[in-house]
Design an enzyme around this catalytic site. Structure first.
Site, PDB file in Angstrom:
ATOM      1  N   PHE A 140     -12.468  27.056 -25.376  1.00  0.00           N
ATOM      2  CA  PHE A 140     -10.689  27.134 -25.019  1.00  0.00           C
ATOM      3  C   PHE A 140     -10.257  26.596 -26.832  1.00  0.00           C
ATOM      4  CE2 PHE A 140     -11.658  22.341 -23.983  1.00  0.00           C
ATOM      5  CZ  PHE A 140     -10.098  22.451 -24.713  1.00  0.00           C
TER       6      PHE A 140
ATOM      7  N   LYS B 125     -16.976  37.115 -25.183  1.00  0.00           N
ATOM      8  CA  LYS B 125     -16.673  36.451 -24.184  1.00  0.00           C
ATOM      9  C   LYS B 125     -15.819  35.732 -24.533  1.00  0.00           C
ATOM     10  CE  LYS B 125     -18.202  32.826 -20.885  1.00  0.00           C
ATOM     11  NZ  LYS B 125     -16.575  32.698 -21.169  1.00  0.00           N
TER      12      LYS B 125
ATOM     13  N   GLU C 238     -12.727  31.297 -20.915  1.00  0.00           N
ATOM     14  CA  GLU C 238     -11.726  31.820 -19.328  1.00  0.00           C
ATOM     15  C   GLU C 238     -10.223  30.770 -19.205  1.00  0.00           C
ATOM     16  OE1 GLU C 238     -14.352  30.506 -19.347  1.00  0.00           O
ATOM     17  OE2 GLU C 238     -14.624  28.749 -18.197  1.00  0.00           O
TER      18      GLU C 238
ATOM     19  N   SER D  20     -19.422  23.130 -25.736  1.00  0.00           N
ATOM     20  CA  SER D  20     -20.012  22.024 -25.392  1.00  0.00           C
ATOM     21  C   SER D  20     -21.813  22.012 -25.210  1.00  0.00           C
ATOM     22  CB  SER D  20     -19.917  21.214 -23.506  1.00  0.00           C
ATOM     23  OG  SER D  20     -20.663  22.475 -23.075  1.00  0.00           O
TER      24      SER D  20
ATOM     25  N   CYS E  21     -13.498  19.676 -32.200  1.00  0.00           N
ATOM     26  CA  CYS E  21     -15.015  19.038 -32.757  1.00  0.00           C
ATOM     27  C   CYS E  21     -14.967  18.696 -34.194  1.00  0.00           C
ATOM     28  CB  CYS E  21     -15.346  20.580 -33.259  1.00  0.00           C
ATOM     29  SG  CYS E  21     -15.191  21.075 -34.400  1.00  0.00           S
TER      30      CYS E  21
ATOM     31  N   GLU F  93     -18.098  12.378 -25.484  1.00  0.00           N
ATOM     32  CA  GLU F  93     -16.534  12.907 -25.629  1.00  0.00           C
ATOM     33  C   GLU F  93     -16.358  13.607 -25.468  1.00  0.00           C
ATOM     34  OE1 GLU F  93     -17.884  16.906 -27.039  1.00  0.00           O
ATOM     35  OE2 GLU F  93     -16.386  17.053 -28.919  1.00  0.00           O
TER      36      GLU F  93
HETATM   37  P1  NAD Z   1     -17.844  24.412 -23.360  1.00  0.00           P
HETATM   38  O1  NAD Z   1     -19.121  24.004 -23.234  1.00  0.00           O
HETATM   39  O2  NAD Z   1     -17.227  24.505 -21.333  1.00  0.00           O
HETATM   40  O3  NAD Z   1     -17.265  26.173 -22.898  1.00  0.00           O
HETATM   41  C1  NAD Z   1     -17.797  27.222 -23.633  1.00  0.00           C
HETATM   42  C2  NAD Z   1     -18.133  28.506 -22.982  1.00  0.00           C
HETATM   43  O4  NAD Z   1     -19.139  28.461 -22.470  1.00  0.00           O
HETATM   44  C3  NAD Z   1     -17.024  29.826 -22.345  1.00  0.00           C
HETATM   45  O5  NAD Z   1     -16.861  29.941 -22.549  1.00  0.00           O
HETATM   46  C4  NAD Z   1     -17.423  29.478 -21.576  1.00  0.00           C
HETATM   47  O6  NAD Z   1     -17.120  29.866 -20.163  1.00  0.00           O
HETATM   48  C5  NAD Z   1     -19.106  28.853 -20.941  1.00  0.00           C
HETATM   49  N1  NAD Z   1     -20.012  28.080 -20.613  1.00  0.00           N
HETATM   50  C6  NAD Z   1     -19.307  26.883 -20.191  1.00  0.00           C
HETATM   51  N2  NAD Z   1     -20.343  26.092 -19.589  1.00  0.00           N
HETATM   52  C7  NAD Z   1     -21.034  26.763 -19.042  1.00  0.00           C
HETATM   53  C8  NAD Z   1     -22.664  26.309 -18.464  1.00  0.00           C
HETATM   54  N3  NAD Z   1     -22.943  25.361 -17.600  1.00  0.00           N
HETATM   55  N4  NAD Z   1     -23.341  27.970 -18.526  1.00  0.00           N
HETATM   56  C9  NAD Z   1     -23.282  28.446 -19.291  1.00  0.00           C
HETATM   57  N5  NAD Z   1     -22.517  29.456 -20.379  1.00  0.00           N
HETATM   58  C10 NAD Z   1     -20.955  27.882 -19.715  1.00  0.00           C
HETATM   59  O7  NAD Z   1     -17.027  24.117 -23.514  1.00  0.00           O
HETATM   60  P2  NAD Z   1     -14.984  24.322 -23.868  1.00  0.00           P
HETATM   61  O8  NAD Z   1     -14.865  22.647 -22.683  1.00  0.00           O
HETATM   62  O9  NAD Z   1     -14.499  24.756 -24.057  1.00  0.00           O
HETATM   63  O10 NAD Z   1     -15.016  23.282 -25.481  1.00  0.00           O
HETATM   64  C11 NAD Z   1     -15.087  21.867 -25.973  1.00  0.00           C
HETATM   65  C12 NAD Z   1     -16.351  21.664 -26.174  1.00  0.00           C
HETATM   66  O11 NAD Z   1     -16.451  22.621 -27.857  1.00  0.00           O
HETATM   67  C13 NAD Z   1     -16.335  20.513 -27.071  1.00  0.00           C
HETATM   68  O12 NAD Z   1     -17.564  20.076 -26.855  1.00  0.00           O
HETATM   69  C14 NAD Z   1     -16.319  20.633 -29.019  1.00  0.00           C
HETATM   70  O13 NAD Z   1     -17.046  19.548 -29.721  1.00  0.00           O
HETATM   71  C15 NAD Z   1     -17.243  21.600 -28.706  1.00  0.00           C
HETATM   72  N6  NAD Z   1     -16.515  22.761 -30.014  1.00  0.00           N
HETATM   73  C16 NAD Z   1     -17.596  22.287 -31.167  1.00  0.00           C
HETATM   74  C17 NAD Z   1     -17.717  22.697 -32.004  1.00  0.00           C
HETATM   75  C18 NAD Z   1     -18.516  22.814 -33.370  1.00  0.00           C
HETATM   76  O14 NAD Z   1     -18.158  24.006 -33.789  1.00  0.00           O
HETATM   77  N7  NAD Z   1     -19.280  21.878 -33.314  1.00  0.00           N
HETATM   78  C19 NAD Z   1     -15.999  24.720 -32.685  1.00  0.00           C
HETATM   79  C20 NAD Z   1     -15.197  23.786 -30.908  1.00  0.00           C
HETATM   80  C21 NAD Z   1     -16.034  23.515 -30.116  1.00  0.00           C
END
Ligand code: NAD
Length: 519
Positions: free
Chosen positions: A172, A196, A199, A249, A304, A404
């Site tokens: 997000f 994708k 959401e 994440s 991140c 985090e």
């Molecule tokens: P998230 O993992 O909750 O969601 C990311 C995607 O995965 C979404 O599209 C979501 O629908 C899906 N998802 C969520 N939980 C899932 C699960 N249990 N099983 C399968 N799919 C799932 O992440 P977020 O909260 O949207 O984003 C924040 C996180 O992203 C932070 O941890 C941040 O550090 C990380 N991030 C990392 C980078 C990088 O380049 N290292 C860049 C941006 C964000």
């Protein structure tokens, strides 16, 4: 100029069976270059984080619709993969222009759904735009290799060819930049892609898909589905999908990496972070503190590469009160309000999680020098606001250090020497980014060579590499072996095909039969 006013990506019908009471618009799928109304009965609420007003309903895409998206990608791949790199380059050049022209609309969508300030939202788009510009170098980046005369009259050439259908799963926090890390490189290399978006803020991805259509990306080259776990599982399992780019994440990233690779797919998985900023006593004090405050609290800490952990070395600890005063002065408000420094966090859940970590910090013995929990934004009382928070005297076993936080909270530790700081950072499981503030070249060099983190800033607080390099987070922040963008990005979305050829004239002496390997 092309505008979005006529674009019906969403409509105001109330056809969502489970949402008959709601007048919120439904978010569309994007299939065959058209916005498509999902037939699903299940939706995810989409809120404006500054107001918590329900602004949309995100469909949990049905299996049938997801299959339709893959079939559309498979069909498009047959012709798209045969186009010339020069044609694909032209599409990216046009897309680059269109993104520039529509920067304000894209940024407004990001602010409305994600919450970040408008100038920061433009930065979100700009950083993605730079990847589109990098995609325009396809004619160079996708070149293979040739070695002539490797044996008598034999030449060898390796081609970099596209994989087929690829997929991108987005977080997000950068609703424009992260989709732009993915689909421009995948498609310019001749692949098709199912995206994708998160959401929590899918709007920018849909606007980008419309711009890609206007730029000339043919039907089916980019399709967008929505949802959560079911759509993620679909992507991990569908046999036609060859590669998955994931950013998000740890929990989701580890799961997707395992499930995707078990199914024989390439997966690149960028995950969570705990980035340390080391402040040396010889640093330029004002510069170091300003950079630290900007990098800790910008985007409400939801980057991140945010510098979420400060290590003050030796006498530098005397600067902590000045840092707190700088953080206190930041203006917390809705992202679209002029002059805002810190916008809301993404959701009520996220706000609660951050509050809980602050509460635990008191209980576990840290000092909360600035507590952002009681911040009130008069005009947006219902928004997910957390004020800048500074937690000092932290220790490595405390929750505020281990987790985090992903909010506007800076955790401070103090150590005696540079060696202590390096040891602390190298013992942390994450390896996304780090920075050091110093005016001593030898200190900077020692830090650079001894630190085990993939992206290092020397007096640069958020050292995200520009797209001609690659995003090289390491250790716990990355799974896979081929990073996002740069040459690595092209490598991820292509496979090698190697041709060994012997051409001789028709009257050349034939080779004798050989049953052993030629030497
Ligand atoms: P998230 O993992 O909750 O969601 C990311 C995607 O995965 C979404 O599209 C979501 O629908 C899906 N998802 C969520 N939980 C899932 C699960 N249990 N099983 C399968 N799919 C799932 O992440 P977020 O909260 O949207 O984003 C924040 C996180 O992203 C932070 O941890 C941040 O550090 C990380 N991030 C990392 C980078 C990088 O380049 N290292 C860049 C941006 C964000």
């Amino acid at each position: 100029m092309l505008r979005f006013s006529n674009l019906s990506l969403i409509n105001k019908s109330t056809r969502a069976t489970l949402r008959l009471y709601s007048t919120a618009p439904t978010v569309k799928l994007w299939i065959d270059n058209k916005p498509v109304e999902s037939k699903t009965k299940e939706y995810i609420d989409l809120y404006n984080p500054a107001t918590n007003e329900l602004i949309g309903l995100v469909p949990k895409t049905t299996q049938e619709e997801m299959n339709m998206a893959v079939e559309s990608c498979q069909k498009a791949f047959k012709t798209w993969s045969k186009t010339t790199p020069l044609l694909r380059q032209q599409v990216m050049l046009k897309l680059q222009q269109l993104i520039k022209e529509n920067m304000k609309d894209l940024a407004a969508s990001v602010t409305r759904e994600q919450g970040k300030t408008l100038p920061d939202a433009e930065g979100d788009v700009l950083r993605g735009l730079q990847v589109v510009e990098h995609a325009c170098s396809v004619t160079f980046m996708q070149m293979g290799q040739t070695l002539p005369n490797i044996a008598k009259d034999i030449d060898c050439t390796s081609y970099r060819i596209p994989l087929g259908v690829t997929a991108g799963i987005c977080p997000f926090n950068f609703p424009a930049m992260i989709p732009l890390w993915m689909f421009p490189l995948a498609t310019v290399a001749g692949n098709t892609m199912i995206l994708k978006p998160s959401e929590k803020d899918p709007g920018a991805a849909l606007l980008l898909a419309e711009l890609a259509r206007q730029a000339g990306l043919p039907d089916g080259v980019l399709n967008i589905i929505h949802g959560q776990h079911q759509s993620v599982d679909f992507i991990c399992d569908h046999p036609a999908i060859r590669a998955i780019s994931f950013v998000g994440s740890d929990q989701a990233g580890t799961y997707i990496y395992r499930r995707g690779t078990q199914n024989g797919k390439r997966v690149q998985s960028n995950m969570g972070a705990k980035n340390h900023g080391v402040v040396m006593p010889d640093a330029n004090k004002e510069n170091a503190l300003n950079q630290l405050v900007g990098a800790a609290f910008g985007a409400a800490g939801q980057r991140c590469m945010a510098l979420t952990t400060a290590i003050f070395v030796g006498e530098a600890k005397n600067w902590i009160p000045d840092l707190v005063e700088k953080a206190r002065k930041l203006k917390v408000n809705a992202g679209h309000e002029p002059g805002t420094d810190v916008g809301p966090v993404i959701s009520k859940d996220s706000k609660k999680r951050i509050h809980d970590i602050i509460e635990k910090s008191y209980k576990e013995g840290a000092k909360v020098l600035l507590d952002g929990r009681d911040v009130v934004v008069e005009k947006y009382k219902n928004g997910n606001f957390v004020g800048p928070t500074v937690i000092s005297d932290a220790k490595p076993d405390m929750t505020c250090y281990k987790e985090e936080i992903f909010g506007p909270a800076l955790v401070i530790l103090t150590v005696d020497t540079l060696n202590d700081a390096i040891e602390l950072i190298n013992n942390n499981p994450y390896g996304n980014g780090t920075a050091i503030f110093t005016t001593n070249g030898a200190t900077a060099r020692k830090f650079t060579h001894e630190i085990d983190v993939g992206q290092i800033g020397i007096n640069v607080p958020i050292p995200v590499p520009l797209p001609m390099f690659s995003f090289t987070g390491s250790r716990g922040s990355f799974l896979g072996d081929t990073n996002f963008y740069g040459q690595n990005g092209f490598n991820f979305y292509t496979q090698l095909k190697t041709v060994t050829s012997q051409w001789r004239s028709e009257d050349a002496t034939p080779e004798a039969i050989q049953t052993s390997f030629p030497r």
